[in-house]
Design a protein around this motif. Structure first.
Motif, PDB file in Angstrom:
ATOM      1  N   PRO A   1      14.498  53.070  43.411  1.00  0.00           N
ATOM      2  CA  PRO A   1      15.875  53.173  42.918  1.00  0.00           C
ATOM      3  C   PRO A   1      16.481  51.806  42.638  1.00  0.00           C
ATOM      4  O   PRO A   1      16.044  50.800  43.198  1.00  0.00           O
ATOM      5  N   ASP A   2      17.490  51.796  41.784  1.00  0.00           N
ATOM      6  CA  ASP A   2      18.140  50.537  41.432  1.00  0.00           C
ATOM      7  C   ASP A   2      19.579  50.434  41.925  1.00  0.00           C
ATOM      8  O   ASP A   2      20.187  49.374  41.808  1.00  0.00           O
ATOM      9  N   LEU A   3      20.149  51.483  42.495  1.00  0.00           N
ATOM     10  CA  LEU A   3      21.527  51.430  42.985  1.00  0.00           C
ATOM     11  C   LEU A   3      21.603  51.262  44.505  1.00  0.00           C
ATOM     12  O   LEU A   3      22.455  50.541  45.005  1.00  0.00           O
ATOM     13  N   ALA A   4      20.736  51.951  45.228  1.00  0.00           N
ATOM     14  CA  ALA A   4      20.700  51.862  46.693  1.00  0.00           C
ATOM     15  C   ALA A   4      19.304  52.282  47.136  1.00  0.00           C
ATOM     16  O   ALA A   4      18.669  53.122  46.488  1.00  0.00           O
ATOM     17  N   PRO A   5      18.805  51.701  48.223  1.00  0.00           N
ATOM     18  CA  PRO A   5      17.459  52.076  48.677  1.00  0.00           C
ATOM     19  C   PRO A   5      17.436  53.474  49.275  1.00  0.00           C
ATOM     20  O   PRO A   5      18.411  53.923  49.873  1.00  0.00           O
ATOM     21  N   LEU A   6      16.328  54.152  49.088  1.00  0.00           N
ATOM     22  CA  LEU A   6      16.101  55.441  49.748  1.00  0.00           C
ATOM     23  C   LEU A   6      15.812  55.196  51.224  1.00  0.00           C
ATOM     24  O   LEU A   6      15.286  54.151  51.583  1.00  0.00           O
ATOM     25  N   PRO A   7      16.124  56.157  52.059  1.00  0.00           N
ATOM     26  CA  PRO A   7      15.723  56.014  53.456  1.00  0.00           C
ATOM     27  C   PRO A   7      14.215  55.965  53.559  1.00  0.00           C
ATOM     28  O   PRO A   7      13.514  56.661  52.818  1.00  0.00           O
ATOM     29  N   ARG A   8      13.696  55.133  54.436  1.00  0.00           N
ATOM     30  CA  ARG A   8      12.255  54.980  54.580  1.00  0.00           C
ATOM     31  C   ARG A   8      11.728  55.890  55.676  1.00  0.00           C
ATOM     32  O   ARG A   8      12.058  55.727  56.831  1.00  0.00           O
TER      33      ARG A   8
END
Length: 143
Positions: free
Chosen positions: A131-138
């Motif tokens: 993603p380019d707006l916010a990271p996904l939860p890992r």
């Protein structure tokens, strides 16, 4: 329909297409994540959606058919929700999970993470695009 019946119909491509909604996608991912480690659940979801789409003659195109980024990102969100809330809001069925977490039932949930340009990038269909707006939860890994 029970959870077992849903998985059976999905895996045998006998689920009526009218029932293959976004909610149904979330339910299947939840069931796989309940039964398997993240990587295996993700792989089952990938293979299953592709096989189901093929059985329903869903055309592959820039805006239709299987999308690797969408599948991977939603499985991440579902797994993160399960990890964060199972202790406080335990659920035992896929319908109960969906009813408890309505935020996952919007197809637009990925808009918090992806711009339209990133989601429409042709690479996003065939490979996971960060993603380019916010990271996904890992919670696991893509691809």
């Amino acid at each position: 329909m029970t959870d077992d019946e849903l998985l059976h119909q999905f895996e045998t491509q006998t689920l009526p297409y009218k029932q293959w909604t976004h909610r149904c996608h979330v339910k299947v991912a939840y069931l796989y994540l309940k039964q398997h480690p993240f990587a295996e659940a993700l792989e089952r979801m990938r293979r299953g959606v592709q096989a189901y789409n093929q059985s329903q003659n869903i055309p592959e195109g820039p805006t239709s058919g299987y999308n690797e980024t969408t599948t991977c990102a939603f499985v991440h969100l579902i797994a993160a929700t399960m990890q964060a809330y199972d202790g406080a809001l335990p659920t035992t069925t896929a319908d109960e999970f969906c009813d408890t977490h309505p935020q996952l039932l919007s197809r637009h949930a990925l808009r918090f993470f992806y711009s339209p340009q990133r989601r429409m990038d042709p690479r996003a269909k065939t490979q996971f695009v960060e993603p380019d707006l916010a990271p996904l939860p890992r919670v696991g890994g893509c691809p």
